[in-house]
Design a protein around this motif. Structure first.
Motif, short mmCIF file in Angstrom:
data_model
loop_
_atom_site.label_atom_id
_atom_site.label_comp_id
_atom_site.label_asym_id
_atom_site.label_seq_id
_atom_site.Cartn_x
_atom_site.Cartn_y
_atom_site.Cartn_z
N SER A 25 0.84 -1.20 0.00
CA SER A 25 0.00 0.00 0.00
C SER A 25 0.87 1.24 0.00
CB SER A 25 -0.91 -0.01 1.23
OG SER A 25 -0.14 0.04 2.41
N SER A 26 0.25 2.35 -0.34
CA SER A 26 0.96 3.62 -0.26
C SER A 26 0.70 4.26 1.09
CB SER A 26 0.53 4.55 -1.40
OG SER A 26 -0.87 4.75 -1.37
N ILE A 27 1.61 5.11 1.51
CA ILE A 27 1.48 5.78 2.80
C ILE A 27 0.71 7.07 2.62
CG2 ILE A 27 2.75 6.96 4.64
CD1 ILE A 27 4.92 4.85 4.38
N PHE A 28 -0.28 7.25 3.46
CA PHE A 28 -1.10 8.46 3.49
C PHE A 28 -0.78 9.16 4.81
CE2 PHE A 28 -4.91 10.97 4.12
CZ PHE A 28 -5.32 11.33 2.85
N ASN A 29 0.24 10.02 4.79
CA ASN A 29 0.68 10.73 5.99
C ASN A 29 -0.03 12.08 6.02
OD1 ASN A 29 2.12 12.48 7.77
ND2 ASN A 29 3.82 11.04 7.73
N LEU A 30 -1.04 12.17 6.86
CA LEU A 30 -1.87 13.37 6.92
C LEU A 30 -1.05 14.63 7.18
CD1 LEU A 30 -4.91 14.13 6.74
CD2 LEU A 30 -4.84 14.26 9.21
N SER A 31 -0.11 14.57 8.10
CA SER A 31 0.70 15.75 8.43
C SER A 31 1.45 16.27 7.21
CB SER A 31 1.70 15.44 9.53
OG SER A 31 1.05 15.15 10.73
N ASN A 32 2.13 15.37 6.50
CA ASN A 32 2.88 15.78 5.31
C ASN A 32 1.97 16.30 4.22
OD1 ASN A 32 5.20 15.01 6.61
ND2 ASN A 32 5.44 13.10 5.50
N LEU A 33 0.85 15.61 4.01
CA LEU A 33 -0.09 16.03 2.97
C LEU A 33 -0.75 17.37 3.30
CD1 LEU A 33 -1.70 12.57 2.18
CD2 LEU A 33 -0.18 13.88 0.69
N LEU A 34 -1.01 17.59 4.58
CA LEU A 34 -1.58 18.90 4.98
C LEU A 34 -0.60 20.03 4.69
CD1 LEU A 34 -3.45 18.17 8.34
CD2 LEU A 34 -4.44 19.13 6.26
N LYS A 35 0.66 19.81 4.97
CA LYS A 35 1.67 20.84 4.69
C LYS A 35 1.69 21.17 3.20
CE LYS A 35 4.55 19.47 8.56
NZ LYS A 35 5.69 18.67 8.99
N GLU A 36 1.62 20.14 2.37
CA GLU A 36 1.58 20.37 0.92
C GLU A 36 0.32 21.14 0.53
OE1 GLU A 36 2.09 16.77 -1.38
OE2 GLU A 36 3.69 16.11 -0.05
N GLN A 37 -0.82 20.74 1.11
CA GLN A 37 -2.09 21.38 0.77
C GLN A 37 -2.07 22.87 1.14
OE1 GLN A 37 -5.00 20.10 -0.79
NE2 GLN A 37 -5.34 22.28 -0.87
N LEU A 38 -1.47 23.19 2.27
CA LEU A 38 -1.42 24.59 2.69
C LEU A 38 -0.59 25.44 1.74
CD1 LEU A 38 -1.12 24.07 6.54
CD2 LEU A 38 -3.08 25.03 5.29
N ARG A 39 0.32 24.83 1.00
CA ARG A 39 1.11 25.57 0.01
C ARG A 39 0.35 25.73 -1.31
NH1 ARG A 39 5.50 22.64 2.55
NH2 ARG A 39 5.23 20.91 1.13
N ASN A 40 -0.68 24.90 -1.51
CA ASN A 40 -1.48 24.99 -2.74
C ASN A 40 -2.33 26.25 -2.72
OD1 ASN A 40 -0.49 22.60 -3.70
ND2 ASN A 40 -2.30 21.40 -3.15
N ASN A 41 -2.56 26.76 -3.88
CA ASN A 41 -3.37 27.97 -4.00
C ASN A 41 -4.78 27.64 -4.47
OD1 ASN A 41 -3.44 30.68 -3.46
ND2 ASN A 41 -2.85 31.29 -5.54
N ASP A 42 -5.21 26.39 -4.33
CA ASP A 42 -6.57 26.03 -4.72
C ASP A 42 -7.55 26.45 -3.62
OD1 ASP A 42 -6.19 24.14 -2.74
OD2 ASP A 42 -6.43 22.41 -4.05
N SER A 43 -8.84 26.26 -3.85
CA SER A 43 -9.85 26.74 -2.90
C SER A 43 -9.72 26.08 -1.53
CB SER A 43 -11.25 26.53 -3.47
OG SER A 43 -11.50 25.16 -3.69
N LEU A 44 -9.41 24.79 -1.49
CA LEU A 44 -9.28 24.11 -0.21
C LEU A 44 -8.06 24.62 0.55
CD1 LEU A 44 -10.36 21.99 1.75
CD2 LEU A 44 -9.04 20.26 0.52
N GLY A 45 -6.95 24.79 -0.14
CA GLY A 45 -5.75 25.33 0.51
C GLY A 45 -5.99 26.72 1.06
N LYS A 46 -6.68 27.56 0.29
CA LYS A 46 -7.00 28.92 0.76
C LYS A 46 -7.91 28.87 1.99
CE LYS A 46 -6.57 31.14 -3.74
NZ LYS A 46 -7.29 31.77 -4.86
N GLU A 47 -8.92 28.01 1.94
CA GLU A 47 -9.85 27.89 3.06
C GLU A 47 -9.11 27.43 4.32
OE1 GLU A 47 -14.02 25.56 4.20
OE2 GLU A 47 -13.06 25.15 2.28
#
Length: 190
Positions: A25-47
């Motif tokens: 399986s692949s690893i779904f590390n919420l902490s790491n993925l959240l950090k990436e999401q916060l750098r995204n400029n999409d609507s969810l990242g902005k929210e």
């Protein structure tokens, strides 16, 4: 999907890697993925940035949106680490899984067989001994507090979850924890 819980200070990277390899399986590390999401400029990242910048914590609902978005971008054969930490988060995750028609296969819990021995042996390690020499009993008390808090969080989630999905693996203290030892423990549990 599988979930990985660890006693405090067990090696997340080594155990997560070995377990994901065993489960293919692949690893779904919420902490790491959240950090990436916060750098995204999409609507969810902005929210999410807006919530955090206001001094608030991310709600279970917004984390649920985030998990749903990310699960759609992966196959469903993932190992979730670093999440959930509370009953509310566990309930939120179960809702996401139900909404996305994803089965929770197992909840893996790697725990120290002898926590006191683990702490004593760990602080004999020269690197960790430096921390102990510098901060004294403060370090040990912090460890005891964090260890107990983490075990209590896991016990609360275990109490409200399907007991049959839990795979509990007791770990002995090993100074240089390696993938062979972890893999053997996983195979013994299956």
């Amino acid at each position: 999907m599988n979930i990985l819980f660890l006693d405090w200070r067990l090696s997340q990277s080594k155990i997560g890697s070995a377990l994901s390899s065993e489960l293919d399986s692949s690893i779904f590390n919420l902490s790491n993925l959240l950090k990436e999401q916060l750098r995204n400029n999409d609507s969810l990242g902005k929210e999410m940035r807006k919530i955090l910048e206001s001094g608030e914590m991310l709600t279970t609902e917004i984390i649920g949106k985030f998990i749903t978005k990310n699960l759609k971008e992966t196959d469903n054969n993932v190992l979730v680490i670093e999440y959930p930490r509370t009953i509310e988060q566990f309930d939120g995750l179960k809702k996401v899984l139900a909404d996305e028609n994803i089965e929770l296969e197992n909840i893996w819990y790697f725990k120290q067989r002898e926590p006191k021995e683990f702490m004593n042996d760990h602080f004999k390690n020269p690197i960790e001994k430096q921390w102990l020499d510098k901060y004294g009993d403060e370090v040990i008390e912090k460890w005891k507090t964090e260890f107990t808090r983490r075990r209590e969080q896991i016990a609360e989630i275990r109490n409200i979850s399907d007991e049959f999905k839990w795979k509990i693996i007791e770990m002995d203290y090993i100074e240089n924890l390696n993938s062979e030892y972890i893999s053997r423990k996983i195979k013994d549990c299956v």
